[in-house]
Design a protein around this motif. Sequence first.
Motif, short mmCIF file in Angstrom:
data_model
loop_
_atom_site.label_atom_id
_atom_site.label_comp_id
_atom_site.label_asym_id
_atom_site.label_seq_id
_atom_site.Cartn_x
_atom_site.Cartn_y
_atom_site.Cartn_z
N HIS A 189 21.47 13.06 -7.10
CA HIS A 189 22.53 12.11 -7.45
C HIS A 189 23.86 12.56 -6.86
O HIS A 189 24.18 13.75 -6.88
CB HIS A 189 22.64 11.98 -8.96
N PRO A 190 24.67 11.63 -6.34
CA PRO A 190 25.91 12.02 -5.67
C PRO A 190 26.91 12.74 -6.57
O PRO A 190 27.75 13.48 -6.09
CB PRO A 190 26.47 10.69 -5.15
N GLU A 191 26.80 12.53 -7.89
CA GLU A 191 27.69 13.21 -8.83
C GLU A 191 26.93 14.23 -9.67
O GLU A 191 27.40 14.68 -10.71
CB GLU A 191 28.38 12.17 -9.75
N GLY A 192 25.76 14.65 -9.18
CA GLY A 192 24.87 15.48 -9.99
C GLY A 192 25.37 16.88 -10.26
O GLY A 192 25.10 17.45 -11.32
N LEU A 193 26.08 17.48 -9.29
CA LEU A 193 26.52 18.86 -9.42
C LEU A 193 28.04 18.95 -9.39
O LEU A 193 28.72 18.12 -8.78
CB LEU A 193 25.96 19.73 -8.29
N ALA A 194 28.56 19.98 -10.03
CA ALA A 194 29.98 20.34 -9.94
C ALA A 194 30.03 21.84 -9.69
O ALA A 194 29.48 22.62 -10.47
CB ALA A 194 30.73 19.99 -11.21
N VAL A 195 30.67 22.23 -8.59
CA VAL A 195 30.76 23.65 -8.24
C VAL A 195 32.22 24.07 -8.24
O VAL A 195 33.05 23.48 -7.54
CB VAL A 195 30.13 23.94 -6.87
#
Length: 257
Positions: A133-139
């Motif tokens: 998903h395009p918003e699946g991760l936050a780094v």
Amino acid sequence: MARIGGGGSENGPEHWHEHFPLARGQRQSPVDIRGQDSRYDAALQPLKFNYEPTTAQTITNNGHTVQVQFGEGSVLTGGPLEGPYRLAQMHLHWGSGSDQGSEHTLEGRRFPAELHLVHWRACYPELSQALSHPEGLAVVAVLLSLGQPCPALQPLVGAIDSVRTRGTEGPCPAFQPRELLPACGDFWTYPGSLTTPPLLESVTWLVLREPMAVSEEQLVALRSLLSSAAGEPPHPLQDNWRPCQPLHGRELRANFR
């Protein structure tokens, strides 16, 4: 396995597009952060780190970095994020010398190392499902500068001997990831990708403005790790960073002027 970083290798980043077409995608990471590409966004909320030290579980040498795995209980909210994101793992990128090693650069300046705290959106049951998903991760990216020793990083440095070679794993010592973050809450954010294959474009990057200091001795400890397995000819685990990628019109938003 593709080697992470280090120009000139037949398996280095310049060849990743041969097996991973996304390497030439429109939202690849890392990027050079320049003032001319950034704008202040008053709508960005402060980042809130609800990290529990007891969630650190294991430390691993996976052949291209040293990684700390976290269990449930540590959550990130705020910034541009919609809803909570769960902390999954932490890893680092570094060079063969103290004059290079970070992935993101500031106005072309590269730092000795960079720390990444990887989160996935809590509405997905597992990290593997969030990846698509395009918003699946936050780094969260923390740039590391050369200076005094970082006390919060020392438990990880002290455990390096137990994971010297690729494929080794051990219990993680008492560890507080919140103390690895600078006091300043300023950050840039942009839509990007993983910086290692498969280079999925599913990451909201949060690059903290203020670097954290680490000592030369701590960097030397990281450079003592091996990308080779036990019994193989020793090969240093160094220069595990990817060069900066084109912005392709993306805008970097900042929560500060």
